[in-house]
Design an enzyme around this catalytic site. Structure first.
Site, PDB file in Angstrom:
ATOM      1  N   CYS A 234       1.186  -1.204  -0.334  1.00 15.88           N
ATOM      2  CA  CYS A 234       0.184  -0.371  -0.044  1.00 15.88           C
ATOM      3  C   CYS A 234       1.019   1.190  -0.208  1.00 15.88           C
ATOM      4  CB  CYS A 234      -1.064   0.086   1.484  1.00 15.88           C
ATOM      5  SG  CYS A 234      -1.733   1.536   1.674  1.00 15.88           S
TER       6      CYS A 234
ATOM      7  N   CYS B  32      -0.562   4.293   2.232  1.00 20.74           N
ATOM      8  CA  CYS B  32      -0.825   3.932   3.469  1.00 20.74           C
ATOM      9  C   CYS B  32      -0.370   2.697   4.544  1.00 20.74           C
ATOM     10  CB  CYS B  32      -2.132   4.485   4.217  1.00 20.74           C
ATOM     11  SG  CYS B  32      -3.408   3.710   3.797  1.00 20.74           S
ATOM     12  N   SER B  33      -1.145   1.810   4.499  1.00 27.63           N
ATOM     13  CA  SER B  33      -0.508   0.714   5.200  1.00 27.63           C
ATOM     14  C   SER B  33      -1.363  -0.313   4.735  1.00 27.63           C
ATOM     15  CB  SER B  33       0.661   0.237   6.738  1.00 27.63           C
ATOM     16  OG  SER B  33       1.632   1.715   5.867  1.00 27.63           O
ATOM     17  N   CYS B  34      -2.676  -0.175   3.619  1.00 25.67           N
ATOM     18  CA  CYS B  34      -3.422  -0.984   4.254  1.00 25.67           C
ATOM     19  C   CYS B  34      -3.133  -2.811   4.871  1.00 25.67           C
ATOM     20  CB  CYS B  34      -4.219  -0.718   2.504  1.00 25.67           C
ATOM     21  SG  CYS B  34      -5.425   0.974   2.991  1.00 25.67           S
TER      22      CYS B  34
END
Lengths: 199, 221
Positions: free
Chosen positions: A104, A107-109
């Protein structure tokens, strides 16, 4: 932790976290017990063991594998894994000639119901920035050297769709049962930065 | 917006950190508390996940990076709680100083101003009445747009062409939902981009896919 003083005398995050929790609790806006429940969920219940069970089932049950690749969300829910960051999960299969790796960049999905919270390398700017630009080099730095002919697809998780990689079942595991396969399946293989190896 | 969060293809971050076996979910106790507080702050502030992500994007470079992933969650939680006046702007800092032994006067609690917003359903999946504008196999181009607010169209894909690989379930549009301007549900497409389209002809061959909302896409001329 001891409070630190940066150039702008920024207070340590541990102290600011405690302050925030106190302020919201005093006002009755949050319940510390609800916080404890959230933390316990992600420390003990929701983690990569869930994904490993999905993968081991797919390796040993061709009909389940077919359902998993057709409708990942529903097939994963069959094993009881649902919840936040898992509204729509798509499962892609890695093979000797095609390799999927998930990121991601914004962000950090990450697919929490099957993998839990993301590991530090997944949240690191170096991984987020570079894997969409030089995936072979990044994978090599992470310990995975792919053959030249392997086609790489990088899955950038830009919407609420979440990706889970179904790794290749390693040779030499034909005699193992579903239960015996589960501990072999690693989080890193289900993100696509590693392969599963036989014991 | 072009913030620190839009990292795809940016340079200067150094080597990746190889996986560490047995890494704990939370390396330090405060990270666990910050994570839970941030999740709850979304509800307490009356925000939604998209608005929370946008708060994270609006952090300055130090607030985004210096205390790591859970540090940015903590900072975004503080931002959404102060900008909705659930907390006074100096409340957290003052309390933290008092926790370490100072004796500062704490500000009174202000009157909260939460957004006038209610989701039409839980989650992000929504039905769309109009047919999908693009089909699997169709060539599309990501618009070369630079909206001032929240968007999920990464900078490195803007203006680039690819092929629709999958039509995903339709969903509310983060660009408007993050600003409480409506859910504006849209079709969502997984679009496959060739590495040479993204990074130039000398690039090693590979593909990148991303899920792009219909309004991010156009038919290439």
């Amino acid at each position: 932790m001891t409070p630190t003083s940066g150039p702008d005398d920024r207070l340590a995050p541990a102290l600011r976290t405690e302050a925030l929790e106190q302020l919201l609790t005093e006002r009755g806006l949050i319940d510390p017990a609800a916080m404890d429940a959230i933390i316990a969920t992600y420390e003990t219940q929701v983690g990569p063991l869930n994904g490993a069970k999905v993968v081991a089932r797919a390796w040993t049950d061709p009909q389940y594998k077919s359902r998993l690749l057709q409708d990942g969300t529903a097939a994963i829910a069959e094993l009881g894994f649902t919840g936040p960051q898992g509204e729509h999960i798509v499962v892609v299969e890695n093979t000797p000639t095609t390799h999927n790796v998930v990121v991601c960049t914004l962000c950090s999905c990450y697919p929490w119901p099957v993998l839990g919270l993301p590991p530090s390398w997944y949240k690191d700017p170096a991984y987020r920035s570079r894997v969409v630009r030089e995936p072979r080099a990044v994978l090599s730095e992470m310990g995975l050297d792919l053959a030249d002919g392997v086609r790489i697809t990088v899955r950038d998780s830009t919407s609420e769709v979440r990706w889970l990689v179904l790794p290749e079942r390693p040779a030499g595991t034909e005699h193992l049962t579903e239960e015996e396969l589960v501990p072999l399946v690693t989080r890193d293989a289900m993100v696509g930065v590693a392969k599963v190896t036989a014991p | 917006m072009e913030g620190i969060a839009d990292m795809g293809g940016t340079e200067g971050w150094g080597p990746v950190r190889p996986p560490r076996p047995g890494e704990p979910v939370f390396a330090e106790p405060w990270q666990a508390r910050a994570f839970a507080l941030a999740l709850l702050s979304i509800r307490v502030s009356g925000y939604n996940v998209d608005a929370f992500r946008h708060a994270t994007e609006r952090l300055d470079r130090a607030a985004y990076l210096d205390e790591g992933y859970f540090g940015r969650w903590l900072n975004a939680a503080e931002l959404v709680l102060t900008e909705t006046a659930v907390l006074a702007p100096t409340a957290v800092e003052t309390r933290a100083r008092n926790l370490r032994g100072e004796h500062a006067a704490e500000p009174p609690a202000p009157e909260p101003v939460r957004p006038d917003y209610a989701p039409t359903a839980p989650g992000s999946l929504r039905t769309v009445d109009t047919p999908a504008a693009f089909a699997v196999g169709e060539r599309v181009r990501a618009r070369d747009m630079s909206p001032p607010g929240h968007t999920r169209l990464p900078g490195y894909l803007r203006g680039r062409s690819g092929v629709v690989e999958l039509v995903q379930p339709s969903a509310l549009l983060p660009d408007t939902n993050a600003h409480f301007l409506g859910e504006n549900p849209q079709h969502v497409y997984s679009v496959r981009f060739d590495s040479r389209e993204l990074w130039g002809p000398g690039t090693e061959p590979f593909s990148v896919t991303a899920e792009l909302f219909e309004s991010y896409l156009e038919t290439p001329s």
